[in-house]
Scaffold this motif. Sequence first.
Motif, mmCIF file in Angstrom:
data_model
loop_
_atom_site.group_PDB
_atom_site.id
_atom_site.type_symbol
_atom_site.label_atom_id
_atom_site.label_comp_id
_atom_site.label_asym_id
_atom_site.label_seq_id
_atom_site.Cartn_x
_atom_site.Cartn_y
_atom_site.Cartn_z
ATOM 1 N N GLU A 87 0.825 -1.200 0.000
ATOM 2 C CA GLU A 87 0.000 0.000 0.000
ATOM 3 C C GLU A 87 0.863 1.255 0.000
ATOM 4 O O GLU A 87 1.990 1.266 0.489
ATOM 5 C CB GLU A 87 -0.927 0.039 1.220
ATOM 6 N N SER A 88 0.298 2.328 -0.527
ATOM 7 C CA SER A 88 0.956 3.629 -0.448
ATOM 8 C C SER A 88 0.467 4.422 0.763
ATOM 9 O O SER A 88 1.247 5.113 1.409
ATOM 10 C CB SER A 88 0.713 4.430 -1.730
ATOM 11 N N PHE A 89 -0.820 4.323 1.040
ATOM 12 C CA PHE A 89 -1.395 5.037 2.184
ATOM 13 C C PHE A 89 -1.453 4.049 3.351
ATOM 14 O O PHE A 89 -2.273 3.133 3.347
ATOM 15 C CB PHE A 89 -2.776 5.583 1.829
ATOM 16 N N ILE A 90 -0.578 4.248 4.308
ATOM 17 C CA ILE A 90 -0.316 3.205 5.294
ATOM 18 C C ILE A 90 -0.778 3.599 6.692
ATOM 19 O O ILE A 90 -1.120 4.752 6.961
ATOM 20 C CB ILE A 90 1.189 2.857 5.326
ATOM 21 N N SER A 91 -0.787 2.624 7.591
ATOM 22 C CA SER A 91 -1.226 2.844 8.961
ATOM 23 C C SER A 91 -0.188 3.622 9.757
ATOM 24 O O SER A 91 1.004 3.636 9.431
ATOM 25 C CB SER A 91 -1.480 1.501 9.652
ATOM 26 N N SER A 92 -0.657 4.244 10.839
ATOM 27 C CA SER A 92 0.258 4.975 11.720
ATOM 28 C C SER A 92 1.282 4.040 12.345
ATOM 29 O O SER A 92 2.427 4.435 12.599
ATOM 30 C CB SER A 92 -0.534 5.693 12.809
ATOM 31 N N SER A 406 -5.262 4.074 -4.132
ATOM 32 C CA SER A 406 -4.223 4.300 -5.143
ATOM 33 C C SER A 406 -2.859 3.876 -4.616
ATOM 34 O O SER A 406 -2.583 3.972 -3.418
ATOM 35 C CB SER A 406 -4.173 5.786 -5.530
ATOM 36 N N ARG A 407 -2.044 3.426 -5.535
ATOM 37 C CA ARG A 407 -0.670 3.051 -5.181
ATOM 38 C C ARG A 407 0.293 3.815 -6.082
ATOM 39 O O ARG A 407 0.038 3.990 -7.270
ATOM 40 C CB ARG A 407 -0.465 1.542 -5.318
ATOM 41 N N TYR A 408 1.377 4.235 -5.492
ATOM 42 C CA TYR A 408 2.385 5.003 -6.214
ATOM 43 C C TYR A 408 3.686 4.208 -6.267
ATOM 44 O O TYR A 408 4.016 3.475 -5.341
ATOM 45 C CB TYR A 408 2.643 6.345 -5.529
ATOM 46 N N LYS A 409 4.408 4.395 -7.336
ATOM 47 C CA LYS A 409 5.712 3.758 -7.465
ATOM 48 C C LYS A 409 6.687 4.760 -8.061
ATOM 49 O O LYS A 409 6.420 5.355 -9.099
ATOM 50 C CB LYS A 409 5.639 2.513 -8.353
ATOM 51 N N VAL A 410 7.808 4.959 -7.369
ATOM 52 C CA VAL A 410 8.841 5.859 -7.867
ATOM 53 C C VAL A 410 9.659 5.128 -8.926
ATOM 54 O O VAL A 410 10.197 4.051 -8.675
ATOM 55 C CB VAL A 410 9.752 6.335 -6.718
ATOM 56 N N VAL A 411 9.757 5.738 -10.093
ATOM 57 C CA VAL A 411 10.529 5.149 -11.194
ATOM 58 C C VAL A 411 11.978 5.611 -11.109
ATOM 59 O O VAL A 411 12.905 4.814 -11.205
ATOM 60 C CB VAL A 411 9.916 5.531 -12.554
ATOM 61 N N LYS A 418 1.296 5.981 -11.055
ATOM 62 C CA LYS A 418 0.190 5.795 -10.105
ATOM 63 C C LYS A 418 -0.674 4.659 -10.606
ATOM 64 O O LYS A 418 -1.080 4.631 -11.771
ATOM 65 C CB LYS A 418 -0.642 7.075 -9.988
ATOM 66 N N ILE A 419 -0.947 3.721 -9.689
ATOM 67 C CA ILE A 419 -1.786 2.566 -10.014
ATOM 68 C C ILE A 419 -3.094 2.730 -9.267
ATOM 69 O O ILE A 419 -3.125 2.722 -8.035
ATOM 70 C CB ILE A 419 -1.095 1.241 -9.600
#
Length: 420
Positions: A87-92, A406-411, A418-419
């Motif tokens: 995941e991109s948006f993660i838990s605390s 949404s999921r992000y991946k740095v290229v 963005k997926i």
Amino acid sequence: MSSKKRICIIGAGMAGLTALKNSLEHDLEAVAYERYTTVGGTWIYMERKEGEDEEDVHSSMYQGLRTNLPKEVMGFPDYDFDTNIPESFISSELVLEYLQNYAKHFNLTPHIKLEHEIIRVRPRSEGWEVIVHDLKSDKYFVEYFDFVLVCNGHFTTPMYPDTEGLENYQGKRLHSHLYRTPDVFKGQNVLVVGGGPSGVDIVHHIYQHAEHVYLSHHLESELRTDFMPNVTKKPDILRFTEEGAIFRDGSSASFSFVIFCTGYKYTFPFLSVDCGINVDVNWIHPLYKHCLNINKPTMAIIGLPHQISPAQLFDLQVRFALAFFTGRKELPSRADMLAEMEADMQERWANGVSKRVAHKMGVKQFDYYEDLAVTAGVKKLKPVVGKMMKSCSRRYIFELDTYRQSRYKVVDDENFIKIE
């Protein structure tokens, strides 16, 4: 005795940890003081204990919180989150784990004094005198430093609105600082005051438990709430009544609970008056570039700006300050620093910015990052950070129910994908 210059770091949260790491890399003798039992600052979950005041609760973290920024921009520039986290948006909890791993990776732990509270910081003819309270032994001692980085955070002292009739309201009230779980609102009508990320997120947390939720805000954009059928948007409050409130559009509502998501006060109770720092509502001055103490430029306050990418900003501000502390870069004259601050603030006041949000960046943040890096001659943020920030900015307003999928991946340093 060490011949190294000494630097005091106040706090071992996100800002304090990067301050410590960068100070050590600049060959300074660094000590970070943290009043809590572990590192992590506001990312530590803690309940309010019986008899504790609001400000005794160090953290504002609540159960079930997920970041409103993707982890790909939540981390420091030289230490990534675990790539095995899908995941991109993660838990605390994962953010806290990341900070603890950061401390281990850079061997920061030997330089951190936990359960040590800073009581007073005051200037000497050269350097700083710091009075420290060892909370475990209940002993006080004095240390001397050449530099001070104030990293005490700003999510501890709640700010409440000065709204007519609040003293007459008979229902329960709570600041978001002490919100922890949604179940206490089961079957109740609730008013949430404030349309920032925390206010909107708390509405999203409690709507399935509450009977009805009213959200009072003055967002310029239209907040999307159609997927929450028992949520009614309201404008600002005109005045409270015994059982509810009357709003500025003339409508009214009754509710048994009000949650104030109205921000926090910047407080520095440990700074003596002769440190030269003034707190005017939430405008901290005089500061060069919103962080360096113009009156005593061997002190910097890290993390005042908001609507930013926190870890990236903290790291950059620290490197900015250290460039001047170590003499690698020469400061402008005091007059020039004051003149620049005055011009910046006059522009802010003219654009309707109040002292309550004097250090807000928002769309200005990218120019601010560039300015810090160029002025101090330090490494800039990777362009991909700004691009991702712009991609996910304010999505909580328009896509609250879906944007965290949404999921992000740095290229590379420039690009990301963005997926959905």
